[in-house]
Design a protein around this motif. Sequence first.
Motif, PDB file in Angstrom:
ATOM      1  N   THR A  24      13.796 -37.706  -4.823  1.00  0.00           N
ATOM      2  CA  THR A  24      12.558 -38.179  -5.532  1.00  0.00           C
ATOM      3  C   THR A  24      12.830 -38.221  -7.107  1.00  0.00           C
ATOM      4  O   THR A  24      13.646 -37.385  -7.647  1.00  0.00           O
ATOM      5  N   SER A  25      12.313 -39.119  -7.717  1.00  0.00           N
ATOM      6  CA  SER A  25      12.438 -39.318  -9.176  1.00  0.00           C
ATOM      7  C   SER A  25      11.641 -38.182  -9.925  1.00  0.00           C
ATOM      8  O   SER A  25      10.407 -38.002  -9.393  1.00  0.00           O
ATOM      9  N   LEU A  26      12.175 -37.544 -10.846  1.00  0.00           N
ATOM     10  CA  LEU A  26      11.542 -36.421 -11.560  1.00  0.00           C
ATOM     11  C   LEU A  26      11.452 -36.600 -12.955  1.00  0.00           C
ATOM     12  O   LEU A  26      12.410 -36.844 -13.369  1.00  0.00           O
ATOM     13  N   ALA A  27      10.681 -36.620 -13.408  1.00  0.00           N
ATOM     14  CA  ALA A  27      10.351 -36.442 -15.095  1.00  0.00           C
ATOM     15  C   ALA A  27      10.008 -35.072 -15.554  1.00  0.00           C
ATOM     16  O   ALA A  27       9.021 -34.694 -15.027  1.00  0.00           O
ATOM     17  N   THR A  28      10.683 -34.720 -16.623  1.00  0.00           N
ATOM     18  CA  THR A  28      10.308 -33.399 -17.076  1.00  0.00           C
ATOM     19  C   THR A  28       9.992 -33.616 -18.588  1.00  0.00           C
ATOM     20  O   THR A  28      10.561 -34.370 -19.429  1.00  0.00           O
ATOM     21  N   LEU A  29       8.667 -33.350 -18.891  1.00  0.00           N
ATOM     22  CA  LEU A  29       8.038 -33.533 -19.939  1.00  0.00           C
ATOM     23  C   LEU A  29       7.569 -32.501 -20.941  1.00  0.00           C
ATOM     24  O   LEU A  29       6.862 -31.352 -20.388  1.00  0.00           O
ATOM     25  N   TYR A  30       7.981 -32.150 -22.372  1.00  0.00           N
ATOM     26  CA  TYR A  30       7.386 -31.233 -23.032  1.00  0.00           C
ATOM     27  C   TYR A  30       7.808 -31.764 -24.401  1.00  0.00           C
ATOM     28  O   TYR A  30       8.235 -32.849 -24.591  1.00  0.00           O
ATOM     29  N   GLY A  31       7.518 -31.067 -25.416  1.00  0.00           N
ATOM     30  CA  GLY A  31       7.516 -31.457 -26.836  1.00  0.00           C
ATOM     31  C   GLY A  31       9.191 -31.800 -27.202  1.00  0.00           C
ATOM     32  O   GLY A  31       9.851 -30.911 -26.979  1.00  0.00           O
ATOM     33  N   GLY A  32       9.540 -33.117 -27.540  1.00  0.00           N
ATOM     34  CA  GLY A  32      10.899 -33.626 -27.800  1.00  0.00           C
ATOM     35  C   GLY A  32      11.705 -33.768 -26.745  1.00  0.00           C
ATOM     36  O   GLY A  32      12.563 -34.378 -26.705  1.00  0.00           O
ATOM     37  N   SER A  33      10.906 -33.941 -25.333  1.00  0.00           N
ATOM     38  CA  SER A  33      11.664 -34.458 -24.200  1.00  0.00           C
ATOM     39  C   SER A  33      12.012 -35.961 -24.153  1.00  0.00           C
ATOM     40  O   SER A  33      11.433 -36.993 -24.771  1.00  0.00           O
ATOM     41  N   THR A  34      13.239 -36.368 -23.805  1.00  0.00           N
ATOM     42  CA  THR A  34      13.840 -37.789 -23.863  1.00  0.00           C
ATOM     43  C   THR A  34      13.259 -38.299 -22.605  1.00  0.00           C
ATOM     44  O   THR A  34      13.533 -39.731 -22.673  1.00  0.00           O
ATOM     45  N   GLU A  35      12.589 -37.918 -21.807  1.00  0.00           N
ATOM     46  CA  GLU A  35      11.796 -38.545 -20.805  1.00  0.00           C
ATOM     47  C   GLU A  35      10.363 -38.992 -20.729  1.00  0.00           C
ATOM     48  O   GLU A  35       9.778 -38.970 -19.693  1.00  0.00           O
ATOM     49  N   ARG A  36      10.010 -39.061 -21.961  1.00  0.00           N
ATOM     50  CA  ARG A  36       8.519 -39.245 -22.361  1.00  0.00           C
ATOM     51  C   ARG A  36       7.984 -40.426 -21.601  1.00  0.00           C
ATOM     52  O   ARG A  36       6.725 -40.381 -21.208  1.00  0.00           O
ATOM     53  N   TRP A  37       8.516 -41.578 -21.604  1.00  0.00           N
ATOM     54  CA  TRP A  37       8.140 -42.690 -20.710  1.00  0.00           C
ATOM     55  C   TRP A  37       8.666 -42.941 -19.487  1.00  0.00           C
ATOM     56  O   TRP A  37       8.586 -44.000 -18.907  1.00  0.00           O
ATOM     57  N   LYS A  38       9.295 -42.071 -18.771  1.00  0.00           N
ATOM     58  CA  LYS A  38       9.915 -42.493 -17.403  1.00  0.00           C
ATOM     59  C   LYS A  38       8.708 -42.256 -16.499  1.00  0.00           C
ATOM     60  O   LYS A  38       7.957 -41.456 -16.518  1.00  0.00           O
ATOM     61  N   ASP A  39       9.019 -43.421 -15.526  1.00  0.00           N
ATOM     62  CA  ASP A  39       7.937 -43.353 -14.572  1.00  0.00           C
ATOM     63  C   ASP A  39       8.573 -42.922 -13.339  1.00  0.00           C
ATOM     64  O   ASP A  39       9.533 -43.183 -12.783  1.00  0.00           O
ATOM     65  N   ALA A  40       8.012 -41.618 -12.702  1.00  0.00           N
ATOM     66  CA  ALA A  40       8.425 -40.968 -11.778  1.00  0.00           C
ATOM     67  C   ALA A  40       7.479 -40.527 -10.654  1.00  0.00           C
ATOM     68  O   ALA A  40       6.236 -40.609 -11.019  1.00  0.00           O
ATOM     69  N   GLN A  41       7.873 -40.175  -9.434  1.00  0.00           N
ATOM     70  CA  GLN A  41       6.988 -39.750  -8.361  1.00  0.00           C
ATOM     71  C   GLN A  41       6.410 -38.368  -8.421  1.00  0.00           C
ATOM     72  O   GLN A  41       5.398 -38.131  -8.159  1.00  0.00           O
ATOM     73  N   LEU A  42       7.257 -37.718  -9.286  1.00  0.00           N
ATOM     74  CA  LEU A  42       7.407 -36.073  -9.458  1.00  0.00           C
ATOM     75  C   LEU A  42       7.304 -35.925 -10.838  1.00  0.00           C
ATOM     76  O   LEU A  42       8.303 -36.350 -11.677  1.00  0.00           O
ATOM     77  N   THR A  43       6.190 -35.379 -11.554  1.00  0.00           N
ATOM     78  CA  THR A  43       6.220 -35.077 -12.943  1.00  0.00           C
ATOM     79  C   THR A  43       6.225 -33.505 -13.198  1.00  0.00           C
ATOM     80  O   THR A  43       5.252 -32.843 -12.789  1.00  0.00           O
ATOM     81  N   LEU A  44       6.738 -32.909 -14.029  1.00  0.00           N
ATOM     82  CA  LEU A  44       6.970 -31.657 -14.164  1.00  0.00           C
ATOM     83  C   LEU A  44       6.602 -31.480 -15.851  1.00  0.00           C
ATOM     84  O   LEU A  44       7.242 -32.131 -16.681  1.00  0.00           O
ATOM     85  N   ALA A  45       5.599 -30.933 -16.362  1.00  0.00           N
ATOM     86  CA  ALA A  45       5.084 -31.139 -17.877  1.00  0.00           C
ATOM     87  C   ALA A  45       4.339 -29.879 -18.160  1.00  0.00           C
ATOM     88  O   ALA A  45       3.859 -28.902 -17.397  1.00  0.00           O
ATOM     89  N   THR A  46       4.566 -29.707 -19.494  1.00  0.00           N
ATOM     90  CA  THR A  46       3.671 -28.669 -20.285  1.00  0.00           C
ATOM     91  C   THR A  46       2.224 -29.162 -20.088  1.00  0.00           C
ATOM     92  O   THR A  46       2.034 -30.387 -20.250  1.00  0.00           O
ATOM     93  N   THR A  47       1.393 -28.380 -20.542  1.00  0.00           N
ATOM     94  CA  THR A  47      -0.324 -28.789 -20.175  1.00  0.00           C
ATOM     95  C   THR A  47      -0.351 -29.748 -21.333  1.00  0.00           C
ATOM     96  O   THR A  47      -1.428 -30.592 -21.136  1.00  0.00           O
TER      97      THR A  47
END
Length: 660
Positions: free
Chosen positions: A384-407
Motif C-alpha cells: 500500500t502506498s504510504l504518505a508520512t506528513l509532518y512539518g518539513g516532510s518531503t512527502e507533502r504532495w504525495k498521493d497515497a492510499q494510506l496517510t499518516l500525519a500530524t493533526t
Amino acid sequence: MKVALYVCRTDEKWSMILSLDIRVDVVWWLEGVSGRQVHQWLVLSLQLPLSQAAWLVEQFVPVRGMAQWDVVAWQSCLNAKLLEYERDSGEIEAREAVAVAMGASGWGKKGSEAGGWRSNEREDGGGGTGVKGRGAAAQFIVGGMPRAYPAKHWAQLQQYAALLAERMSGRQLLAAEAEALLAAEPAMPPGGWRAAAQLARLHGRLQLTAALQGPATRRRLAWLGRARSAPRCHRCGSEARQRVPCAACGLAACAYCEACLALGRSRACALLLRSAAQGAVPARGEAPRGTALAPTGGGLARWGLSAAQSAAAAAALAFLSRPPAGDGPGRFLLWAVTGAGKTEMIFPLLQHTLDHGGKALVATPRRDVVLELAPRLAKAFPDTSLATLYGGSTERWKDAQLTLATTHQLMRFYHGFDLVIIDELDAYPYHNDPMLAHAAAASCKPDGHFVYLSATPPARLQREAALGKLAHAKVPVRFHRHPLPVPKLMRMITVAQCIKRKQLPAPIVSSIRSSLERDAQVFVFVTRIAQIEAFVQLMRRTFPNISIEGTSSQDVDRASKVIAFRERSIRLLVTTTILERGVTIPRSDVFILDADNGLFDEASLVQMAGRAGRSLDDPAGRVIFAASRRTRSQVKAVSQIRKMNAIARRKGYLHPPVSK
C-alpha cells in the motif's frame, strides 16, 4: 488578488461566478462548450478583490424579475451589496476600493456602455436588454468584449484541467501550495494553471473561493445595533481579526488568519482551491456488486490480536460496515487502557477500508509518534502506498492510499478520506483546539467514518458513550492480561515546601527506596519546569548512590535522557507531563507529586499512572499519588482504573488468580 465577476442565466437559472481567467468563461458559456443554452450573460467587473467577489457569490440569491433588469439595475444592486460588505466587515477603506473598482469597470457610464451584457431573448419574449431580434445577440463591455481562450490551445487546457482536478482531489490548498503541487507536472498550457483551475471549476471538479469567509452580521443581535462577526478562515475555522494593507487586492485592511499562519498566510484575498475526493468506499453502506461490506472473522486472525483487542476491533469493523446514522461522518470511540495495543487494533480497520478501494488517514498530535508509527504501518501494509506528513516532510504532495500525519497537516485536506483515525484524542495540541477539530472534520468525506483512539477520552465523549449516543468499544486490559496498577494516595507537603526545607518527607523517601531496592525504574512527576533542577539536587542528596536526572519540554537533551533511562543508565527521572504518554519503560514505578495541583486533571493522572506495569516481567508496578489533600481528579482517576479492571475481570480477560 483580483478576479472577474459575472452573472449568467441558463434554463431560467441564475448563477454568479468569479473567474480567474474570463477568457475561459467566454468560450465555455458563449461559444457553446458548456452544452447549455445561455439566455443572459453579464460581466459585473473584471478587476474585483477576491474577498469581495467570493462574498458576493456566497450572498447571491436570485430574485423575481431579475431577467428584466437592465445594466443600471445590476449596477445599483452591486453597489448596494458592496456597501453592505463594507458595513459588515467594518472596513472604512473598502469604500475607496469599491470606488476604484467601479471606476475601472466603467460603472459610471450609462445604459449599454456599462457592464458586459449578452442577451439571447427572443423579440417576442420581452424582458431582455440590449438589441433584440430573432436569433440576434447584443454584446457590451467596457473596453470591448473579453477575448476568448485560443481555440488551438483548448484541447491542451482541457487535459491540464483534468490533471489539476485529479491532483487536487481531497485537498484544499492556497494558490502558492497549488503551484508547488503542480511543479513536477508537464508544462502548463499557455493560459497557465489559473486558466486550468477555472475550467476545472466550470466542470464542477474544483471549488474556488477566498481563503477567509466573508463578514456576516449576527441578525439575532441586530436590535442591539449591528453586531459584526470577524471573518473566519475556511481552512482552519478560526476567526481572523488581524488586518494589514494589501498590495495584492488594493484594500487598506485585508484580514488574515494568525491561527494557521505556519501553513502559509490565509488572507481575505488569497485564493483557496478545494476538491472533494471521489467516493470509493460505498456510500451509506451500499456494497458494490459482487462484494460484501461486512467483515469476516478471518480478517482479524492474521493480526494476532488478544481476545480483548479482537472484540473491540470486531465492534469497530461492524461500525464501519454500517452507514453513518446522521448526515455527516459516523463516529466511533475505541477506549483502550494505556498499553493495550491501540495501534495493532487499527490494522484491521485500515485493511477493511483499503480492501474496498478507500483512502485512510491516521492522525496523531505529535511528530515523534508519526515517525515511530511510519515503519510499523509500512511493514503491516507493504503493498500500500504510504504518505508520512509532518512539518518539513518531503512527502507533502504525495498521493497515497494510506496517510499518516500530524493533526496540523489535516488543514490541507478536504473530504479526502473514507476513514479518519484520530490517535490520542485527548492529548495536546489536539485536545481543546477547535482549529484542529475543524481540520479533522473537513478531511473526512461526508459519508465516511471517524474512529477516535484514547485511554482517557474527554468527559464529553465519555458522557455520549454512557448515554448510547456514541458507538464505542472498551479494551480494559493490557496484552499481558494482568490488572492495571491501582494508585495509592499518600499525604505529603508540596514540592515547593520540600525544596524550601531541603528535605523530603519520610514516607515518600521510604516508598521511593522500596522501588529502587526492587530494581524498578522510577518516574517522579512534578508540575513545574522551574522546580526540576532544585528538586533533582534534593533527590541526589537523599539518594546519593543513584543516577538521577531531570527533563522537561525545554530540555534539549530530553531524547537522550529518555534513552538512558530506558537503558537503566539513569535510575530515577524527574519530569513534567511531557512524558505522561508515549513512553514505555520496562519495570517502572510512578510517583506523582503535588497530585492535587490543578494542572494534573483526571486524564493526566491516568496517563502518568499508565507508565507503570506495562512490561510482562513486572505487570503490577507501583503508582503513588502524593498530595497535601485529596481532589476530585485523584478520586476519579482511581475510580476509572478500578472500573477498567472490573470490566476486564467480568469479561474473563484477566489471567486466573494464582492459588496460594
